[in-house]
Design a protein around this motif. Structure first.
Motif, PDB file in Angstrom:
ATOM      1  N   PHE A 126       0.840  -1.202   0.000  1.00  0.00           N
ATOM      2  CA  PHE A 126       0.000   0.000   0.000  1.00  0.00           C
ATOM      3  C   PHE A 126       0.876   1.254   0.000  1.00  0.00           C
ATOM      4  O   PHE A 126       0.644   2.186  -0.780  1.00  0.00           O
ATOM      5  N   MET A 127       1.884   1.280   0.882  1.00  0.00           N
ATOM      6  CA  MET A 127       2.744   2.465   0.974  1.00  0.00           C
ATOM      7  C   MET A 127       3.558   2.656  -0.303  1.00  0.00           C
ATOM      8  O   MET A 127       3.776   3.792  -0.742  1.00  0.00           O
ATOM      9  N   SER A 128       4.001   1.565  -0.881  1.00  0.00           N
ATOM     10  CA  SER A 128       4.767   1.649  -2.123  1.00  0.00           C
ATOM     11  C   SER A 128       3.928   2.292  -3.222  1.00  0.00           C
ATOM     12  O   SER A 128       4.402   3.163  -3.966  1.00  0.00           O
ATOM     13  N   ASN A 129       2.653   1.898  -3.301  1.00  0.00           N
ATOM     14  CA  ASN A 129       1.751   2.465  -4.298  1.00  0.00           C
ATOM     15  C   ASN A 129       1.417   3.920  -3.970  1.00  0.00           C
ATOM     16  O   ASN A 129       1.406   4.798  -4.840  1.00  0.00           O
ATOM     17  N   TYR A 130       1.165   4.193  -2.686  1.00  0.00           N
ATOM     18  CA  TYR A 130       0.770   5.531  -2.234  1.00  0.00           C
ATOM     19  C   TYR A 130       1.880   6.539  -2.504  1.00  0.00           C
ATOM     20  O   TYR A 130       1.639   7.650  -2.992  1.00  0.00           O
ATOM     21  N   TYR A 131       3.126   6.150  -2.171  1.00  0.00           N
ATOM     22  CA  TYR A 131       4.260   7.058  -2.330  1.00  0.00           C
ATOM     23  C   TYR A 131       4.950   6.935  -3.695  1.00  0.00           C
ATOM     24  O   TYR A 131       5.921   7.620  -3.954  1.00  0.00           O
ATOM     25  N   LYS A 132       4.467   5.965  -4.509  1.00  0.00           N
ATOM     26  CA  LYS A 132       5.071   5.722  -5.828  1.00  0.00           C
ATOM     27  C   LYS A 132       6.571   5.422  -5.723  1.00  0.00           C
ATOM     28  O   LYS A 132       7.403   6.014  -6.412  1.00  0.00           O
ATOM     29  N   TRP A 133       6.884   4.491  -4.794  1.00  0.00           N
ATOM     30  CA  TRP A 133       8.279   4.088  -4.631  1.00  0.00           C
ATOM     31  C   TRP A 133       8.763   3.302  -5.845  1.00  0.00           C
ATOM     32  O   TRP A 133       7.988   2.570  -6.488  1.00  0.00           O
ATOM     33  N   SER A 134      10.058   3.403  -6.090  1.00  0.00           N
ATOM     34  CA  SER A 134      10.704   2.537  -7.079  1.00  0.00           C
ATOM     35  C   SER A 134      10.858   1.147  -6.462  1.00  0.00           C
ATOM     36  O   SER A 134      10.678   0.955  -5.249  1.00  0.00           O
ATOM     37  N   LEU A 135      11.212   0.179  -7.274  1.00  0.00           N
ATOM     38  CA  LEU A 135      11.441  -1.188  -6.769  1.00  0.00           C
ATOM     39  C   LEU A 135      12.555  -1.180  -5.719  1.00  0.00           C
ATOM     40  O   LEU A 135      12.474  -1.878  -4.699  1.00  0.00           O
ATOM     41  N   LYS A 136      13.577  -0.353  -5.967  1.00  0.00           N
ATOM     42  CA  LYS A 136      14.703  -0.265  -5.025  1.00  0.00           C
ATOM     43  C   LYS A 136      14.245   0.309  -3.681  1.00  0.00           C
ATOM     44  O   LYS A 136      14.607  -0.203  -2.618  1.00  0.00           O
ATOM     45  N   GLU A 137      13.437   1.377  -3.705  1.00  0.00           N
ATOM     46  CA  GLU A 137      12.940   1.978  -2.468  1.00  0.00           C
ATOM     47  C   GLU A 137      12.049   1.001  -1.695  1.00  0.00           C
ATOM     48  O   GLU A 137      12.134   0.889  -0.471  1.00  0.00           O
ATOM     49  N   THR A 138      11.207   0.284  -2.427  1.00  0.00           N
ATOM     50  CA  THR A 138      10.334  -0.703  -1.786  1.00  0.00           C
ATOM     51  C   THR A 138      11.159  -1.782  -1.106  1.00  0.00           C
ATOM     52  O   THR A 138      10.879  -2.178   0.034  1.00  0.00           O
ATOM     53  N   GLU A 139      12.180  -2.240  -1.788  1.00  0.00           N
ATOM     54  CA  GLU A 139      13.027  -3.306  -1.224  1.00  0.00           C
ATOM     55  C   GLU A 139      13.795  -2.816   0.004  1.00  0.00           C
ATOM     56  O   GLU A 139      13.932  -3.549   0.998  1.00  0.00           O
ATOM     57  N   LEU A 140      14.278  -1.575  -0.042  1.00  0.00           N
ATOM     58  CA  LEU A 140      14.994  -1.013   1.108  1.00  0.00           C
ATOM     59  C   LEU A 140      14.084  -0.911   2.333  1.00  0.00           C
ATOM     60  O   LEU A 140      14.486  -1.247   3.454  1.00  0.00           O
ATOM     61  N   ASN A 141      12.845  -0.463   2.126  1.00  0.00           N
ATOM     62  CA  ASN A 141      11.902  -0.356   3.237  1.00  0.00           C
ATOM     63  C   ASN A 141      11.514  -1.739   3.771  1.00  0.00           C
ATOM     64  O   ASN A 141      11.327  -1.909   4.975  1.00  0.00           O
ATOM     65  N   LYS A 142      11.400  -2.694   2.891  1.00  0.00           N
ATOM     66  CA  LYS A 142      11.101  -4.064   3.307  1.00  0.00           C
ATOM     67  C   LYS A 142      12.240  -4.618   4.159  1.00  0.00           C
ATOM     68  O   LYS A 142      12.014  -5.207   5.220  1.00  0.00           O
ATOM     69  N   LYS A 143      13.476  -4.408   3.702  1.00  0.00           N
ATOM     70  CA  LYS A 143      14.643  -4.908   4.455  1.00  0.00           C
ATOM     71  C   LYS A 143      14.731  -4.261   5.830  1.00  0.00           C
ATOM     72  O   LYS A 143      15.075  -4.915   6.815  1.00  0.00           O
ATOM     73  N   GLU A 144      14.445  -2.955   5.890  1.00  0.00           N
ATOM     74  CA  GLU A 144      14.526  -2.258   7.174  1.00  0.00           C
ATOM     75  C   GLU A 144      13.496  -2.823   8.162  1.00  0.00           C
ATOM     76  O   GLU A 144      13.807  -3.055   9.333  1.00  0.00           O
ATOM     77  N   LEU A 145      12.274  -3.054   7.692  1.00  0.00           N
ATOM     78  CA  LEU A 145      11.252  -3.614   8.577  1.00  0.00           C
ATOM     79  C   LEU A 145      11.631  -5.021   9.032  1.00  0.00           C
ATOM     80  O   LEU A 145      11.469  -5.362  10.205  1.00  0.00           O
ATOM     81  N   GLU A 146      12.142  -5.822   8.115  1.00  0.00           N
ATOM     82  CA  GLU A 146      12.561  -7.191   8.480  1.00  0.00           C
ATOM     83  C   GLU A 146      13.678  -7.153   9.516  1.00  0.00           C
ATOM     84  O   GLU A 146      13.712  -7.977  10.444  1.00  0.00           O
ATOM     85  N   GLN A 147      14.582  -6.171   9.398  1.00  0.00           N
ATOM     86  CA  GLN A 147      15.661  -6.043  10.381  1.00  0.00           C
ATOM     87  C   GLN A 147      15.105  -5.646  11.744  1.00  0.00           C
ATOM     88  O   GLN A 147      15.546  -6.160  12.780  1.00  0.00           O
TER      89      GLN A 147
END
Length: 541
Positions: free
Chosen positions: A511-532
């Motif tokens: 949802f946030m990726s779509n809302y903020y129009k993140w790139s694939l790289k930004e989405t992956e970085l945010n995913k990694k941070e949450l997993e950490q």
């Protein structure tokens, strides 16, 4: 959504007060300054409350143990502030009766506990309905049957206040913004700007875009908690005392495994004090107190931290025998204390101190969450007298004693929740979901309901409605820019509802990726941070 606009509007313009640090201390200063009519800005290199202010024991408490250190003034001031914090934000702060068990040979005796609590009631101005009671052993065990029976002589029974520290901080910042302050997270101060050897601004870098800006202010406050000494390195005239950091660790256990009925403040075999507190189907226990010198942004829990707390639990509640496998989540925070040579971590004073360097930088360090409003008042009083001398600007006296924080204009929380339950039926929300939302957002819950009404077409990710409404509200009104902001500091779910995080993390990320129009790289970085962050919360077992 307005982060970049706020930063651009502040660029190269002078405000009266610039606060570096978006924890509870910086938030309080921003609210006090803005409510007195000073143009105010606040920046934080991480999310708001990402440091100590989301990692405390989550109590607005009066510091009973400081009576033992004869810090009478601190107990008096902080004790009185508890009630003010509660009255100004009753949705995020709740009175909690605390049981202080007394054991043969323990830290507290019956007479000293009775006298200590009586003095505490007097110094803190405790209202009649919340004054201490002394209980015998059998009544103590009725209150909490899990307590160790051997050597139990009775207990003291008194009121503390439980809070959500991060939500308290966010609500204070939002109120400051209502008064005209501008606050931006993920904006790092990387250098000071000088004119005639006096600080007149800060170079900041937006951590999301990499863009640099110069922000100017008549007065600059360093309220960065554990980072105070680090920020002072940019000050050419660094002087004053230094900090000593201590680490506090907390672990969370499901109530099915640790069915604590009653909040307990108990002493340990090594004469320290630890809290065990029931909260929303969980029991959390803390805290430790050890010197710390490693990564300030991510203080992790060690095996010895974990084992120490488990030993204290099994000593005080011997029938349940908790193991590391029972720990669901955990957190660790740092206390920025004023350095005192040769003292044990738990002996160092929690008092706050303010000092002004030759360059004009105002630094505040130490102190307790409970005293944030009073600390802010002292800082803004100092700013006011300085501005009066320098430019003849007279500012009003402090008003925050009677300013409800955002969402806090509630006279009866239970009644408010009941009223909202009927309203929430059309959204299919349960009474428990409404209760949790009301305790997070207070009167702003009405905005959450409006969001649910107006944005149902956006919920193609099939998020639970309570989570969906909260997520959009937090994005639009609380500057959530990462999933970890939402799950840790806006909802507390990563500490107290890990199942919810696991079940909804992909949907929230998408949802946030779509809302903020993140790139694939930004989405992956945010995913990694949450997993950490999830991994860090689980490091206890």
């Amino acid at each position: 959504m307005a982060r970049s606009i706020i930063l651009y509007d502040l660029k190269d313009k002078e405000v009266d007060v610039l606060v570096i640090g978006g924890g509870i201390t910086g938030a309080g200063i921003a609210l006090d300054a803005a409510s007195r009519g000073l143009s105010t800005a606040l920046v934080d290199m991480q999310d708001f409350a990402a440091g100590t202010s989301s990692r405390s024991t989550k109590l607005v408490h009066g510091g009973l143990r400081y009576l033992k250190q004869f810090e009478v003034k601190m107990v008096s001031e902080v004790g009185k502030e508890r009630a003010i914090v509660y009255e100004n934000g009753p949705h995020v702060t709740t009175p909690e009766w605390m049981l202080l068990p007394i054991y043969k040979g323990g830290t507290f005796g019956k007479y000293t506990t009775s006298m200590g609590l009586r003095v505490y009631d007097f110094l803190a101005g405790v209202k009649k309905s919340e004054r201490r009671k002394m209980l015998d052993a059998s009544t103590t065990l009725e209150k909490e049957p899990l307590l160790k029976k051997e050597g139990l002589k009775g207990s003291g029974y008194y009121v503390e206040y439980r809070t959500d520290d991060a939500r308290l901080t966010i609500e204070v910042i939002k109120k400051a913004v209502e008064f005209g302050a501008r606050a931006v997270n993920y904006t790092k101060a990387v250098d000071f700007l000088f004119e005639n050897k006096k600080i007149n601004g800060v170079k900041v870098v937006d951590q999301l875009t990499g863009k640099a800006f110069n922000l100017y202010a008549k007065k600059i406050v360093n309220a960065t908690g554990p980072w105070v000494d680090f920020v002072r390195r940019y000050d050419l005239s660094r002087n004053g005392k230094t900090l000593k950091l201590t680490k506090g660790v907390h672990i969370v256990i499901d109530q099915k495994r640790f069915p604590l009925k009653q909040a307990i403040y108990y002493d340990t075999p090594d004469n320290r004090m630890v809290f065990a507190i029931p909260r929303d189907g969980k029991t959390y226990v803390g805290t430790t107190d050890t010197f710390y010198e490693d990564d300030l942004a991510n203080p992790l829990i060690t095996n010895s931290d974990r084992d120490y707390l488990l030993q204290t639990i099994n000593h005080m509640f011997p029938t349940i025998q908790i193991t590391s496998e029972d720990i669901e989540s955990s957190w660790s925070g740092l206390r920025p204390l004023i350095h005192e040579e040769g003292k044990h971590p738990s002996e160092i004073s929690r008092k706050d101190e303010i000092w002004v360097s030759d360059s004009g930088l105002i630094t505040i360090a130490g102190g307790k969450l409970t005293g944030y409003r009073k600390m802010a008042e002292t800082v803004v009083d100092l700013i006011g007298s300085s501005l009066k001398k320098e430019i003849g600007k007279k500012i009003p006296s402090c008003r925050t004693k009677r300013i409800a924080i955002s969402g806090g204009d509630i006279h009866d929380l239970d009644r408010f929740i009941e009223e909202q339950v009927s309203h929430a039926q059309k959204f299919g929300l349960t009474k428990e979901e409404v209760r949790i939302l009301a305790k997070q957002y207070g009167t702003n819950l009405e905005k959450v309901f409006s969001i649910l009404e107006e944005n149902s077409h956006l919920n193609k990710y099939q998020l639970p409605k309570n989570l969906f409404g909260a997520l959009i509200y937090c994005i639009e009104h609380e500057m959530v820019v990462k999933p970890s902001d939402f799950f840790i500091r806006r909802t507390g779910a990563l500490y107290f509802n890990l199942n919810q995080v696991e079940q909804s993390k992909e949907k929230v990320l998408n949802f946030m990726s779509n809302y903020y129009k993140w790139s694939l790289k930004e989405t992956e970085l945010n995913k990694k941070e949450l997993e950490q962050q999830l991994k860090n919360a689980k490091t206890s077992y």
